[in-house]
Design a protein around this motif. Sequence first.
Motif, PDB file in Angstrom:
ATOM      1  N   ASN A 167       0.860  -1.178   0.000  1.00 49.15           N
ATOM      2  CA  ASN A 167       0.000   0.000   0.000  1.00 49.15           C
ATOM      3  C   ASN A 167       0.900   1.233   0.000  1.00 49.15           C
ATOM      4  O   ASN A 167       1.173   1.832   1.040  1.00 49.15           O
ATOM      5  N   SER A 168       1.402   1.592  -1.180  1.00 47.78           N
ATOM      6  CA  SER A 168       2.259   2.772  -1.285  1.00 47.78           C
ATOM      7  C   SER A 168       1.429   4.026  -1.076  1.00 47.78           C
ATOM      8  O   SER A 168       0.306   4.129  -1.582  1.00 47.78           O
ATOM      9  N   ARG A 169       1.996   4.984  -0.347  1.00 48.52           N
ATOM     10  CA  ARG A 169       1.281   6.232  -0.067  1.00 48.52           C
ATOM     11  C   ARG A 169       2.133   7.410  -0.518  1.00 48.52           C
ATOM     12  O   ARG A 169       2.942   7.277  -1.449  1.00 48.52           O
TER      13      ARG A 169
ATOM     14  N   SER B 215      11.035   1.560   2.330  1.00 47.09           N
ATOM     15  CA  SER B 215      11.333   0.721   3.478  1.00 47.09           C
ATOM     16  C   SER B 215      10.411  -0.497   3.527  1.00 47.09           C
ATOM     17  O   SER B 215      10.864  -1.625   3.786  1.00 47.09           O
ATOM     18  N   THR B 216       9.128  -0.289   3.282  1.00 48.06           N
ATOM     19  CA  THR B 216       8.183  -1.406   3.257  1.00 48.06           C
ATOM     20  C   THR B 216       8.523  -2.380   2.148  1.00 48.06           C
ATOM     21  O   THR B 216       8.507  -3.607   2.342  1.00 48.06           O
ATOM     22  N   ALA B 217       8.838  -1.852   0.976  1.00 51.71           N
ATOM     23  CA  ALA B 217       9.195  -2.711  -0.155  1.00 51.71           C
ATOM     24  C   ALA B 217      10.434  -3.534   0.154  1.00 51.71           C
ATOM     25  O   ALA B 217      10.502  -4.731  -0.175  1.00 51.71           O
TER      26      ALA B 217
ATOM     27  N   VAL C   7       5.610   1.650  -6.989  1.00 57.86           N
ATOM     28  CA  VAL C   7       6.005   1.243  -5.638  1.00 57.86           C
ATOM     29  C   VAL C   7       6.678   2.397  -4.902  1.00 57.86           C
ATOM     30  O   VAL C   7       6.687   2.436  -3.663  1.00 57.86           O
ATOM     31  N   ASP C   8       7.213   3.356  -5.630  1.00 64.69           N
ATOM     32  CA  ASP C   8       7.932   4.459  -4.999  1.00 64.69           C
ATOM     33  C   ASP C   8       7.012   5.511  -4.401  1.00 64.69           C
ATOM     34  O   ASP C   8       7.332   6.111  -3.370  1.00 64.69           O
ATOM     35  N   TYR C   9       5.830   5.729  -5.049  1.00 63.45           N
ATOM     36  CA  TYR C   9       4.973   6.824  -4.587  1.00 63.45           C
ATOM     37  C   TYR C   9       3.595   6.706  -5.207  1.00 63.45           C
ATOM     38  O   TYR C   9       3.464   6.566  -6.429  1.00 63.45           O
TER      39      TYR C   9
END
Length: 265
Positions: free
Chosen positions: A9-11, A19-21, A42-44
């Motif tokens: 869940n990219s925000r 970090s989550t990835a 995945v970045d934003y």
Amino acid sequence: MRIAVCQINSRDDQTANLSTARGLLSEAAAGGADLAVLPEYVDYLGTAERLPPPEPVDGTVGSFFADAARELGIWVVVGSFHERGPDPAHTYNTCLVFDRRGELAASYRKIHLYDVEIPGRVSYRESSNVAPGTDPVVVDCDGVRLGLSICYDLRFPELYRRLAVDGDAQVLVVPAAFMVHTGRDHWEVLLRARAIENQCYVLAAGQIGQHEPARTCFGRSMVVDPWGTVLAQAPDTTGVVLADLDLHRLATIRAELPSLANRRL
């Protein structure tokens, strides 16, 4: 080959997203994955106002995932990131593939852009700030041919036929941020169709949950075999799903139902 599809869940916080990835990639490697696939953007995923400046392929985001691939010793498909575009008003929506040494093995710029106008309901033009790519891309991953695509590409079967026929793809990769209202009816159907008609494995890694501004992604990341059977599917949360690709089964399916060989157009 053992693969992992990663659901996130990219925000609007790039540092937190990366970090989550990285944690999901570590989980994939711990599970024995040779290859891990991350979702689109995945970045934003957030408002344009808070989007960090788009970067070249070897910028902060690319270097981050190159380091992760090298440190973990796995192939990493960075579903997509905001690549610096051809002009200040446009980025590219770009997928990166890094090998086990952290070397860039391939990059693919999303060809099909989501432009839709339904008066009174939906107005969205991806092309207003994203420039389209032009070239299909297939990359060799430890002897397995991966055909690359991104999200809305899924609705254009001619791209996947080119990947399978011209590029000899055995595996089709579909990182996405599929919306809930289309995903619940079309996501699995389209993924299975692309697998069946091209007799390829399909690896689909999706965004999940709420994102600004006012969008909800469907998730349900999955692995589909060349017969159209769903081998693994993620629950509705951030996480990793593992599956094993059986290339002998792929060869058997293509031999016993030779639809690719029998095509006439």
